[in-house]
Scaffold this motif. Structure first.
Motif, mmCIF file in Angstrom:
data_model
loop_
_atom_site.group_PDB
_atom_site.id
_atom_site.type_symbol
_atom_site.label_atom_id
_atom_site.label_comp_id
_atom_site.label_asym_id
_atom_site.label_seq_id
_atom_site.Cartn_x
_atom_site.Cartn_y
_atom_site.Cartn_z
ATOM 1 N N PRO A 68 45.649 39.660 34.189
ATOM 2 C CA PRO A 68 45.202 38.288 34.466
ATOM 3 C C PRO A 68 44.069 38.291 35.488
ATOM 4 O O PRO A 68 44.132 38.996 36.494
ATOM 5 C CB PRO A 68 46.459 37.613 35.016
ATOM 6 C CG PRO A 68 47.325 38.733 35.512
ATOM 7 C CD PRO A 68 47.032 39.908 34.628
ATOM 8 N N VAL A 69 43.032 37.523 35.209
ATOM 9 C CA VAL A 69 41.878 37.448 36.105
ATOM 10 C C VAL A 69 41.587 35.984 36.418
ATOM 11 O O VAL A 69 42.179 35.075 35.841
ATOM 12 C CB VAL A 69 40.634 38.129 35.487
ATOM 13 C CG1 VAL A 69 40.858 39.621 35.338
ATOM 14 C CG2 VAL A 69 40.286 37.505 34.133
ATOM 15 N N SER A 70 40.657 35.766 37.316
ATOM 16 C CA SER A 70 40.351 34.399 37.738
ATOM 17 C C SER A 70 39.479 33.684 36.705
ATOM 18 O O SER A 70 38.976 34.290 35.757
ATOM 19 C CB SER A 70 39.635 34.414 39.090
ATOM 20 O OG SER A 70 38.278 34.803 38.928
ATOM 21 N N GLU A 71 39.281 32.402 36.939
ATOM 22 C CA GLU A 71 38.487 31.590 36.035
ATOM 23 C C GLU A 71 36.987 31.856 36.159
ATOM 24 O O GLU A 71 36.180 31.229 35.449
ATOM 25 C CB GLU A 71 38.764 30.100 36.297
ATOM 26 C CG GLU A 71 40.215 29.689 36.078
ATOM 27 C CD GLU A 71 41.108 30.050 37.260
ATOM 28 O OE1 GLU A 71 40.569 30.477 38.314
ATOM 29 O OE2 GLU A 71 42.326 29.908 37.139
ATOM 30 N N LYS A 72 36.597 32.766 37.027
ATOM 31 C CA LYS A 72 35.176 33.087 37.166
ATOM 32 C C LYS A 72 34.566 33.512 35.837
ATOM 33 O O LYS A 72 33.399 33.263 35.561
ATOM 34 C CB LYS A 72 34.982 34.201 38.204
ATOM 35 C CG LYS A 72 35.306 33.807 39.631
ATOM 36 C CD LYS A 72 35.155 35.009 40.565
ATOM 37 C CE LYS A 72 35.518 34.654 41.998
ATOM 38 N NZ LYS A 72 35.430 35.842 42.900
ATOM 39 N N GLU A 112 38.589 41.515 38.576
ATOM 40 C CA GLU A 112 39.603 41.747 39.595
ATOM 41 C C GLU A 112 40.878 40.974 39.252
ATOM 42 O O GLU A 112 40.821 39.820 38.821
ATOM 43 C CB GLU A 112 39.083 41.314 40.962
ATOM 44 C CG GLU A 112 37.915 42.157 41.457
ATOM 45 C CD GLU A 112 37.357 41.642 42.775
ATOM 46 O OE1 GLU A 112 37.861 40.599 43.269
ATOM 47 O OE2 GLU A 112 36.422 42.273 43.299
ATOM 48 N N PRO A 113 42.055 41.606 39.416
ATOM 49 C CA PRO A 113 43.317 40.929 39.089
ATOM 50 C C PRO A 113 43.485 39.651 39.897
ATOM 51 O O PRO A 113 43.070 39.553 41.050
ATOM 52 C CB PRO A 113 44.376 41.970 39.473
ATOM 53 C CG PRO A 113 43.666 43.284 39.409
ATOM 54 C CD PRO A 113 42.258 42.998 39.856
ATOM 55 N N ALA A 114 44.074 38.658 39.258
ATOM 56 C CA ALA A 114 44.328 37.375 39.912
ATOM 57 C C ALA A 114 45.749 36.951 39.608
ATOM 58 O O ALA A 114 46.375 37.406 38.661
ATOM 59 C CB ALA A 114 43.340 36.310 39.422
ATOM 60 N N ASP A 115 46.256 36.053 40.419
ATOM 61 C CA ASP A 115 47.592 35.506 40.210
ATOM 62 C C ASP A 115 47.548 34.554 39.020
ATOM 63 O O ASP A 115 46.846 33.544 39.055
ATOM 64 C CB ASP A 115 48.034 34.758 41.470
ATOM 65 C CG ASP A 115 49.413 34.149 41.329
ATOM 66 O OD1 ASP A 115 50.035 34.311 40.259
ATOM 67 O OD2 ASP A 115 49.871 33.499 42.287
#
Length: 248
Positions: free
Chosen positions: A210-214, A227-230
């Protein structure tokens, strides 16, 4: 589907993995989007009887397939993907499946999971053991009325492997190294002879992070988008794949 992917391998890695020479230098690309140029590998017939090296070449094409018979591409949807199950029969892709199969080098792809009314959670889907992989692709050269030519391409998709199906029901077709020569050899292998290659990889081939909405924004094109995201973090950019093609 496949709406975004990455190619961060160096040219020398691509040359080694695909048996192609003189790949032009290119920077790592972390967020490749529709209508952008993508690297493809074409060819596959030996240069001469008994030759070891196949006559393959690397070329850039527009990610967004335009059939050769199209009069006005604006009248067609943006064909970034082709369903592998039906591509050999579809008017848009039939000729390319027979004569212009290709490979799209990648180091992974992005997919979005929707759960109810919640915003989509993006995932970076990468080969568990790293390295560069080969998506099955199709290419076509479209001649516009003024005489100029545009090389275009699409990525073939298949049903998702069981371990990824909870994220999305489709995924890119991956051609394994031992099958590259057969896939590219359109002279001796018509579509029915390579249909067995259009299946999802074995479970565990990929891992989903899972990664960020970037990643939703095309302008974000650096390594930080992987980069891993919550996955429970509140999204700050909306729509994911359901709306992203409207941006291009």
């Amino acid at each position: 589907m496949c709406g975004r992917f990455a190619l961060t391998a160096r040219p020398a890695e691509v040359e080694s993995a695909f048996g192609v020479a003189e790949v032009e230098d290119f920077p790592p690309r972390y967020n490749i989007a529709p209508t952008q140029a993508i690297l493809t590998i074409t060819g596959g017939v030996p240069r001469a009887p008994g030759a070891n090296l196949p006559d393959r070449k690397a070329m850039l094409v527009r990610w967004g397939f335009i059939p050769a018979w199209a009069k006005n591409p604006g009248d067609l949807p943006l064909l970034i993907n082709a369903r592998s199950e039906t591509a050999a029969e579809k008017a848009a892709f039939r000729a390319a499946m027979r004569h212009r199969r290709a490979l799209v080098p990648a180091t992974g792809f992005y997919e979005w999971r929707r759960q109810g009314r919640a915003r989509a959670q993006p995932f970076w889907v990468r080969p568990r053991h790293g390295g560069v992989i080969a998506f099955a692709g199709l290419t076509e050269t479209w001649c516009e009325p003024g005489g100029s030519e545009i090389d275009t391409g699409a990525i073939l998709t298949t049903a998702a492997s069981p371990d990824l199906a909870d994220i999305h029901h489709r995924m890119p077709v991956v051609i394994q190294p031992e099958n590259i020569a057969r896939w590219l050899d359109c002279l001796h292998h018509e579509p029915r002879m390579v249909a067995d290659l259009l299946a999802p990889p074995e479970p565990g081939f990929f891992e989903a992070v899972p990664v960020s909405e970037k990643v939703n924004k095309v302008a974000n094109a650096g390594p930080e988008i992987q980069e891993p995201a919550d996955p429970a973090a509140k999204p700050v950019v909306d729509n994911g794949p359901a709306g992203q093609l409207q941006l291009f």
